[in-house]
Scaffold this motif. Structure first.
Motif, PDB file in Angstrom:
ATOM      1  N   UNK A  82       0.971  -1.265  -0.010  1.00 56.25           N
ATOM      2  CA  UNK A  82      -0.025  -0.062   0.000  1.00 56.25           C
ATOM      3  C   UNK A  82       1.180   1.336  -0.095  1.00 56.25           C
ATOM      4  N   UNK A  83       0.743   1.916  -0.930  1.00 59.21           N
ATOM      5  CA  UNK A  83       1.921   3.343  -1.224  1.00 59.21           C
ATOM      6  C   UNK A  83       1.172   4.316  -0.908  1.00 59.21           C
ATOM      7  N   UNK A  84       1.327   4.997   0.076  1.00 62.34           N
ATOM      8  CA  UNK A  84       0.811   6.301   0.561  1.00 62.34           C
ATOM      9  C   UNK A  84       1.901   7.647  -0.223  1.00 62.34           C
ATOM     10  N   UNK A  85       0.834   8.567  -0.574  1.00 62.98           N
ATOM     11  CA  UNK A  85       1.366   9.524  -1.034  1.00 62.98           C
ATOM     12  C   UNK A  85       1.090  10.711  -0.227  1.00 62.98           C
ATOM     13  N   UNK A  86       2.140  11.538   0.108  1.00 66.08           N
ATOM     14  CA  UNK A  86       2.021  12.732   1.235  1.00 66.08           C
ATOM     15  C   UNK A  86       2.616  13.964   0.479  1.00 66.08           C
ATOM     16  N   UNK A  87       2.003  15.278   0.798  1.00 61.98           N
ATOM     17  CA  UNK A  87       2.661  16.195   0.301  1.00 61.98           C
ATOM     18  C   UNK A  87       1.793  17.480   0.382  1.00 61.98           C
ATOM     19  N   UNK A  88       2.333  18.713   0.215  1.00 66.41           N
ATOM     20  CA  UNK A  88       1.253  19.987   0.415  1.00 66.41           C
ATOM     21  C   UNK A  88       0.744  20.008  -0.957  1.00 66.41           C
ATOM     22  N   UNK A  89      -0.410  20.808  -0.884  1.00 66.84           N
ATOM     23  CA  UNK A  89      -1.322  21.088  -1.982  1.00 66.84           C
ATOM     24  C   UNK A  89      -0.404  21.526  -3.172  1.00 66.84           C
ATOM     25  N   UNK A  90      -0.792  20.703  -4.495  1.00 71.53           N
ATOM     26  CA  UNK A  90      -0.219  21.233  -5.792  1.00 71.53           C
ATOM     27  C   UNK A  90       1.287  20.912  -5.834  1.00 71.53           C
ATOM     28  N   UNK A  91       1.879  19.979  -4.912  1.00 69.96           N
ATOM     29  CA  UNK A  91       3.188  19.550  -4.982  1.00 69.96           C
ATOM     30  C   UNK A  91       3.329  18.350  -5.947  1.00 69.96           C
ATOM     31  N   UNK A  92       2.247  17.612  -6.430  1.00 64.67           N
ATOM     32  CA  UNK A  92       2.588  16.658  -7.535  1.00 64.67           C
ATOM     33  C   UNK A  92       2.003  15.273  -7.078  1.00 64.67           C
ATOM     34  N   UNK A  93       1.200  15.238  -5.754  1.00 62.34           N
ATOM     35  CA  UNK A  93       0.637  13.903  -5.572  1.00 62.34           C
ATOM     36  C   UNK A  93      -0.229  13.432  -6.531  1.00 62.34           C
ATOM     37  N   UNK A  94      -1.116  14.075  -7.198  1.00 62.78           N
ATOM     38  CA  UNK A  94      -1.989  13.441  -8.275  1.00 62.78           C
ATOM     39  C   UNK A  94      -1.203  12.752  -9.504  1.00 62.78           C
TER      40      UNK A  94
END
Length: 190
Positions: free
Chosen positions: A6-18
Motif C-alpha cells: 500500500x503506497x501512500x502519497x503525502x505532500x502539500x497542495x499542488x506538490x504533484x501528488x496526483x
C-alpha cells in the motif's frame, strides 16, 4: 497468499501528488483518493463540493473521530482494491495520524512517498489547474497550507520512505516515480 504494498502519497497542495498517483496507477497500482472520500462526505450532507466545504467536513470528522479519521474511512476502500492483486496507491495523505493509522493496519506493507515543491511553484500550479476544490487566492492558499501543517503534514512527510523533489518537468516527476515503484515492487517479487 501473495501480498502487495500500500503506497501512500503525502505532500502539500499542488506538490504533484496526483501526478505521482496517476503514474503509479499507469504502472499497475490500484488507486484510492482520500479526497474522493472527503467529497463523498460533503455530498452526503447535501453540500456543494468547494475547498471550504471539503476542509470544514474533513476538519469536523477529525475533531469528532481523531486526526486519523480520513485514513480510517479509506481503509475499506484500500482493502477492496487489494482484491485486484496489485499494489494500491493512496493519494492525499495529509498528516502523521493518517500515516500511523495506515502503518497500524498494513504494517511493513505500507510505504510512504513524500512529494516536495516550493511554495511559489505550488501556487503557480494551482492558478493553472482550475480544480473545483482549489483555493482562489494566495491568502487562501497559505491558510490551506497552515491548516495542513496543523494536521501533522510536515511530520508525515519527514516519516516518508522515499522523497521526490518536484521542481522539474512532468516527465522528470514521472521518471522518478517509475524508479521508486520499481524499487518497491522488487521487494514483492516471488
Amino acid at each position: 497468499m501473495k501480498h502487495y504494498p500500500v503506497i501512500g502519497i503525502v505532500g502539500p497542495q499542488a506538490s504533484g501528488k496526483t501526478v505521482v498517483a496517476s503514474k503509479l496507477s499507469d504502472l499497475g497500482a490500484s488507486r484510492v483518493r482520500m479526497g474522493d472520500i472527503a467529497w463523498e462526505k460533503v455530498k452526503e450532507r447535501g453540500l456543494e463540493v468547494t475547498e471550504e466545504n471539503v476542509a470544514r467536513i474533513a476538519n469536523e470528522l477529525r475533531e469528532e473521530e481523531g486526526m486519523g479519521a480520513m485514513a480510517k474511512y479509506s481503509i475499506p476502500y484500500i482493502k477492496n482494491e487489494m482484491k485486484n492483486n496489485s499494489a494500491v496507491v493512496v493519494d492525499g495523505i495529509r498528516g502523521i495520524s493518517e500515516v500511523k493509522k495506515f502503518k497500524e493496519e498494513f504494517g511493513k506493507d505500507f510505504v510512504l512517498i513524500s512529494i516536495e515543491a516550493l511554495e511559489e511553484t505550488r501556487y503557480e500550479r494551482i492558478k493553472k489547474r482550475e480544480r473545483e476544490d482549489d483555493i482562489k487566492n494566495f491568502e487562501a492558499f497559505q491558510r490551506k497550507d497552515n491548516r495542513e501543517k496543523e494536521w501533522g503534514l510536515e511530520e508525515a512527510m519527514e516519516s516518508a520512505d522515499y522523497t521526490i523533489t518536484n521542481e522539474d518537468s512532468l516527465e522528470k516527476l514521472k521518471e522518478k516515480t517509475s524508479k521508486i515503484f520499481e524499487e518497491i515492487m522488487k521487494k514483492y517479487e516471488n
